[in-house]
Each structure stands twice: as C-alpha cells, then as structure tokens.
Write a protein that holds these residues in place. Structure first.
Motif, short mmCIF file in Angstrom:
data_model
loop_
_atom_site.label_atom_id
_atom_site.label_comp_id
_atom_site.label_asym_id
_atom_site.label_seq_id
_atom_site.Cartn_x
_atom_site.Cartn_y
_atom_site.Cartn_z
N ASP A 27 -35.07 -2.05 -18.36
CA ASP A 27 -34.79 -3.41 -18.83
C ASP A 27 -33.50 -3.89 -18.16
O ASP A 27 -32.41 -3.41 -18.46
N ALA A 28 -33.63 -4.86 -17.26
CA ALA A 28 -32.48 -5.35 -16.49
C ALA A 28 -31.43 -6.00 -17.37
O ALA A 28 -30.23 -5.84 -17.13
N GLU A 29 -31.83 -6.71 -18.42
CA GLU A 29 -30.86 -7.35 -19.30
C GLU A 29 -30.05 -6.31 -20.07
O GLU A 29 -28.83 -6.45 -20.22
N LYS A 34 -25.04 -2.81 -20.43
CA LYS A 34 -24.45 -1.49 -20.24
C LYS A 34 -23.43 -1.52 -19.11
O LYS A 34 -22.36 -0.92 -19.21
N LEU A 35 -23.73 -2.24 -18.03
CA LEU A 35 -22.80 -2.36 -16.91
C LEU A 35 -21.50 -2.99 -17.37
O LEU A 35 -20.41 -2.52 -17.01
N LYS A 36 -21.58 -4.05 -18.17
CA LYS A 36 -20.37 -4.71 -18.67
C LYS A 36 -19.53 -3.72 -19.49
O LYS A 36 -18.31 -3.69 -19.35
N LYS A 37 -20.17 -2.92 -20.33
CA LYS A 37 -19.44 -1.93 -21.13
C LYS A 37 -18.79 -0.88 -20.23
O LYS A 37 -17.65 -0.47 -20.47
N GLU A 38 -19.51 -0.45 -19.20
CA GLU A 38 -18.96 0.55 -18.28
C GLU A 38 -17.74 0.01 -17.55
O GLU A 38 -16.77 0.73 -17.33
N ASP A 64 -15.93 -11.26 -10.76
CA ASP A 64 -16.51 -11.48 -9.43
C ASP A 64 -17.68 -10.53 -9.18
O ASP A 64 -18.72 -10.93 -8.65
N PHE A 65 -17.50 -9.26 -9.56
CA PHE A 65 -18.57 -8.28 -9.38
C PHE A 65 -19.78 -8.64 -10.24
O PHE A 65 -20.92 -8.62 -9.75
N LEU A 66 -19.54 -9.00 -11.51
CA LEU A 66 -20.66 -9.38 -12.38
C LEU A 66 -21.35 -10.65 -11.88
O LEU A 66 -22.57 -10.76 -11.96
N ASP A 67 -20.57 -11.59 -11.36
CA ASP A 67 -21.17 -12.80 -10.76
C ASP A 67 -22.09 -12.42 -9.61
O ASP A 67 -23.20 -12.95 -9.49
N ASP A 76 -28.39 -13.08 -16.08
CA ASP A 76 -27.11 -13.68 -16.48
C ASP A 76 -26.24 -12.64 -17.18
O ASP A 76 -26.74 -11.85 -17.96
N TRP A 77 -24.96 -12.67 -16.90
CA TRP A 77 -24.06 -11.71 -17.54
C TRP A 77 -23.20 -12.32 -18.65
O TRP A 77 -22.57 -11.62 -19.38
N GLU A 78 -23.19 -13.63 -18.74
CA GLU A 78 -22.30 -14.27 -19.72
C GLU A 78 -23.01 -14.52 -21.02
O GLU A 78 -24.13 -14.65 -21.17
#
Length: 78
Positions: A27-29, A34-38, A64-67, A76-78
């Motif tokens: 699941d990409a979302e 999980k990436l944001k937490k890491e 910038d990396f998340l963008d 979307d990451w936000e």
C-alpha cells in the motif's frame, strides 16, 4: 535488474511508487506514512548528519525529499 532499470527509464515502471509500496507492504499511501515516520526518527547517524546545519534546514530537506517522492509516485504526503 537491467529490465527493471529500463522500465524505470522509459516510464513503464514507477520506481518511487514501488518504493512506497515496499514500505507499506503493498500500500503506497501506508508506505508514505511510514516513510514520514522514519524521516522523523532521531538516531546517532541523523545527529551526525545534521550536526553542521540548523533544524530548519533539516526540515526543509525532509520536505524537499517528500515532495520529490510524492511528485514521482503520485502519492500525496501532506
């Protein structure tokens, strides 16, 4: 491996989305969450890497990396 790289190069494979799916167990979302937490974890290595910069600069680099991952994957990451 060569075929995979060719697929990424020609756009038939979305490497960023696959990266997130790997993090999110399909699941990409969830992978983005999980990436944001890491990225927010503090470790001895993150302390060394951020030693010569401001906390604000670190936050800008994370955003910038998340963008970039968001733009490439369509998640979307936000």
């Amino acid at each position: 491996m060569t075929e995979y790289n060719i697929g990424v190069e020609d756009g038939s494979i979305n490497g960023s989305k696959e990266f997130l799916e790997h993090f999110g167990k399909g699941d990409a979302e969830k992978g983005m969450e999980k990436l944001k937490k890491e990225l927010d974890k503090e470790t001895p290595i993150t302390n060394i890497l951020s030693r010569n910069t401001t906390p604000q600069a670190v936050e800008i680099q994370k955003a910038d990396f998340l963008d970039y991952v968001s733009d490439q994957s369509g998640v979307d990451w936000e």
